[in-house]
Write a protein that holds these residues in place. Structure first.
Motif, PDB file in Angstrom:
ATOM      1  N   GLU A 163     -14.755  -9.868  29.092  1.00 30.44           N
ATOM      2  CA  GLU A 163     -16.394  -9.925  30.692  1.00 30.44           C
ATOM      3  C   GLU A 163     -17.643 -10.402  30.198  1.00 30.44           C
ATOM      4  OE1 GLU A 163     -17.870 -10.970  34.901  1.00 30.44           O
ATOM      5  OE2 GLU A 163     -16.159  -9.405  34.777  1.00 30.44           O
ATOM      6  N   LYS A 164     -18.750 -11.332  29.450  1.00 35.29           N
ATOM      7  CA  LYS A 164     -19.716 -11.343  29.560  1.00 35.29           C
ATOM      8  C   LYS A 164     -20.717 -11.166  30.307  1.00 35.29           C
ATOM      9  CE  LYS A 164     -19.962 -12.463  24.744  1.00 35.29           C
ATOM     10  NZ  LYS A 164     -20.833 -13.478  23.702  1.00 35.29           N
ATOM     11  N   VAL A 165     -22.175 -10.724  30.698  1.00 36.72           N
ATOM     12  CA  VAL A 165     -22.870 -10.658  31.843  1.00 36.72           C
ATOM     13  C   VAL A 165     -24.198 -10.472  31.253  1.00 36.72           C
ATOM     14  CG1 VAL A 165     -23.367  -9.203  33.426  1.00 36.72           C
ATOM     15  CG2 VAL A 165     -21.123  -8.985  33.050  1.00 36.72           C
ATOM     16  N   PRO A 166     -24.918 -11.642  31.399  1.00 37.00           N
ATOM     17  CA  PRO A 166     -25.864 -12.132  31.053  1.00 37.00           C
ATOM     18  C   PRO A 166     -27.239 -10.392  31.357  1.00 37.00           C
ATOM     19  CG  PRO A 166     -25.082 -13.648  32.337  1.00 37.00           C
ATOM     20  CD  PRO A 166     -24.308 -12.715  32.243  1.00 37.00           C
ATOM     21  N   SER A 167     -27.766 -10.512  30.496  1.00 36.60           N
ATOM     22  CA  SER A 167     -28.156  -9.163  30.870  1.00 36.60           C
ATOM     23  C   SER A 167     -30.074  -9.540  30.827  1.00 36.60           C
ATOM     24  CB  SER A 167     -28.273  -7.880  29.414  1.00 36.60           C
ATOM     25  OG  SER A 167     -29.322  -7.411  29.488  1.00 36.60           O
TER      26      SER A 167
ATOM     27  N   ALA B  10     -25.981 -10.290  25.743  1.00 35.68           N
ATOM     28  CA  ALA B  10     -25.272 -10.334  26.933  1.00 35.68           C
ATOM     29  C   ALA B  10     -24.644  -9.701  26.971  1.00 35.68           C
ATOM     30  CB  ALA B  10     -24.390 -11.661  27.481  1.00 35.68           C
ATOM     31  N   ARG B  11     -24.282  -8.191  28.029  1.00 38.98           N
ATOM     32  CA  ARG B  11     -23.577  -7.113  27.702  1.00 38.98           C
ATOM     33  C   ARG B  11     -22.244  -7.178  28.090  1.00 38.98           C
ATOM     34  NH1 ARG B  11     -26.797  -1.954  28.448  1.00 38.98           N
ATOM     35  NH2 ARG B  11     -28.718  -2.325  29.250  1.00 38.98           N
ATOM     36  N   LYS B  12     -20.900  -6.732  27.096  1.00 40.97           N
ATOM     37  CA  LYS B  12     -19.454  -7.409  27.838  1.00 40.97           C
ATOM     38  C   LYS B  12     -19.267  -6.040  28.192  1.00 40.97           C
ATOM     39  CE  LYS B  12     -18.554  -9.183  23.580  1.00 40.97           C
ATOM     40  NZ  LYS B  12     -17.638  -9.181  21.879  1.00 40.97           N
ATOM     41  N   VAL B  13     -18.829  -6.173  29.772  1.00 42.49           N
ATOM     42  CA  VAL B  13     -17.653  -5.236  30.059  1.00 42.49           C
ATOM     43  C   VAL B  13     -16.262  -5.721  29.912  1.00 42.49           C
ATOM     44  CG1 VAL B  13     -16.780  -4.767  32.160  1.00 42.49           C
ATOM     45  CG2 VAL B  13     -19.212  -5.722  32.306  1.00 42.49           C
ATOM     46  N   TYR B  14     -15.370  -3.842  29.654  1.00 45.75           N
ATOM     47  CA  TYR B  14     -14.079  -4.161  28.580  1.00 45.75           C
ATOM     48  C   TYR B  14     -13.173  -4.116  29.809  1.00 45.75           C
ATOM     49  CZ  TYR B  14     -16.724  -4.750  24.147  1.00 45.75           C
ATOM     50  OH  TYR B  14     -17.029  -4.932  23.417  1.00 45.75           O
ATOM     51  N   THR B  15     -12.607  -4.554  30.591  1.00 48.55           N
ATOM     52  CA  THR B  15     -11.234  -3.935  31.424  1.00 48.55           C
ATOM     53  C   THR B  15      -9.856  -3.906  30.779  1.00 48.55           C
ATOM     54  OG1 THR B  15     -12.986  -5.146  33.037  1.00 48.55           O
ATOM     55  CG2 THR B  15      -9.933  -4.482  33.942  1.00 48.55           C
ATOM     56  N   LEU B  16      -9.283  -2.497  31.265  1.00 46.19           N
ATOM     57  CA  LEU B  16      -7.544  -2.486  29.949  1.00 46.19           C
ATOM     58  C   LEU B  16      -7.756  -3.660  30.558  1.00 46.19           C
ATOM     59  CD1 LEU B  16      -6.431  -0.518  28.431  1.00 46.19           C
ATOM     60  CD2 LEU B  16      -5.523   0.707  30.266  1.00 46.19           C
TER      61      LEU B  16
ATOM     62  N   ILE C 283     -27.321  -4.633  17.145  1.00 48.53           N
ATOM     63  CA  ILE C 283     -29.035  -3.901  17.128  1.00 48.53           C
ATOM     64  C   ILE C 283     -29.368  -4.484  17.811  1.00 48.53           C
ATOM     65  CG2 ILE C 283     -30.679  -3.378  15.175  1.00 48.53           C
ATOM     66  CD1 ILE C 283     -28.006  -2.999  13.507  1.00 48.53           C
ATOM     67  N   GLU C 284     -29.089  -5.944  18.384  1.00 50.98           N
ATOM     68  CA  GLU C 284     -30.591  -5.843  19.467  1.00 50.98           C
ATOM     69  C   GLU C 284     -30.302  -5.897  21.191  1.00 50.98           C
ATOM     70  OE1 GLU C 284     -29.610 -10.262  20.269  1.00 50.98           O
ATOM     71  OE2 GLU C 284     -30.927 -11.425  18.430  1.00 50.98           O
ATOM     72  N   ARG C 285     -29.524  -5.300  21.502  1.00 46.23           N
ATOM     73  CA  ARG C 285     -28.563  -4.426  22.517  1.00 46.23           C
ATOM     74  C   ARG C 285     -29.466  -3.258  22.068  1.00 46.23           C
ATOM     75  NH1 ARG C 285     -28.121  -6.004  26.879  1.00 46.23           N
ATOM     76  NH2 ARG C 285     -29.984  -4.658  26.983  1.00 46.23           N
ATOM     77  N   ALA C 286     -29.304  -2.318  20.640  1.00 43.59           N
ATOM     78  CA  ALA C 286     -29.855  -0.947  20.445  1.00 43.59           C
ATOM     79  C   ALA C 286     -31.036  -1.323  20.462  1.00 43.59           C
ATOM     80  CB  ALA C 286     -29.798  -0.880  19.887  1.00 43.59           C
TER      81      ALA C 286
END
Lengths: 123, 120
Positions: free
Chosen positions: A64-68, A73-79, B67-70
């Motif tokens: 799931e992509k969560v806007p930052s 965007a940060r990705k949240v990983y779920t099994l 790289i952007e994230r970092a």
């Protein structure tokens, strides 16, 4: 970490990461941090990232992509179910392998217990 | 109709748009991160030539995300690529093997060995 440790870790890292995600859905950054807490102090964030891309492509995790506020965007990983199957298989392989290797180590270190005596005097 | 014909010759417009976007993202990185990205990009070109344009662009976009994230989180370059940058680069490239030139030859080898079993 020594070279040998690094090589051994490579084969198990996927299972370890899936186990961490199974415990708690997480961002890539958290997963790297948790690995470092677990003693894998030299692990590179990029290595974990490449691994996460791989398990995503293989359909073992849901993403799931969560806007930052800043940056991508940060990705949240779920099994997911397929990932859970894979993780079960990993633990099975792990138990098998450790049992075999411990057995081997025992045999090598206690040769007189195997009944075999290659002609030398035992103390 | 004309657009289709031009795309046949020059490659999809969509890939070009993504490529330009990637260049922009790279240009906005802090200097050290940009240098690292240039180095990785160059290595990818030599070590894992990707035949499919869209796979190659995807690979660069994934790299830019990392790289952007970092850069935003303040993770040092060394913390991202590790002690051995080649190892990281190879692990990263492996995710895009289906786009590599060599992939066609890998499949050909598997098929040939299958056929050889039938002939034996």
């Amino acid at each position: 970490m020594g070279k040998q440790m690094t090589e051994m870790l490579k084969g198990t890292l996927e299972g370890i990461v899936l186990a961490l995600i199974a415990a708690n859905p997480a961002y890539g950054y958290d997963i790297t941090a948790r690995l470092r807490d677990q003693g894998f102090s030299d692990i590179a964030e990029g290595t974990v990232y490449a691994l996460l891309l791989r398990i995503e492509k293989r359909g073992l995790v849901d993403v799931e992509k969560v806007p930052s506020e800043k940056g991508p965007a940060r990705k949240v990983y779920t099994l997911n179910a397929q990932g859970a199957d894979y993780l079960r298989e990993f633990w099975g392989s792990w138990s098998f392998l450790t049992a075999r290797i411990e057995h081997l180590q025992w045999d090598v270190q206690q040769p007189h217990n195997t009944g075999g005596n290659d002609g030398r005097e035992m103390d | 109709m004309a657009a289709k014909w031009i795309e046949l010759v020059t490659g999809p417009f969509e890939d070009k748009r993504r490529w330009r976007r990637f260049k922009q993202r790279k240009a906005q990185l802090p200097a050290g991160y940009r240098t690292a990205m240039d180095g990785l990009e160059r290595y990818f070109m030599y070590a894992g030539p990707i035949a499919k344009g869209d796979v190659y662009i995807q690979m660069l976009e994934d790299l830019a995300d990392l790289i952007e994230r970092a850069a935003v989180d303040g993770t040092p370059i060394r913390g991202v690529v590790g002690e051995d940058p080649v190892e990281f680069a190879e692990a990263f490239i492996a995710n895009y093997a289906d786009g590599q030139w060599i992939d066609k030859e890998r499949r050909r080898l598997v098929d040939t060995i299958d056929r050889s079993e039938g002939e034996a």
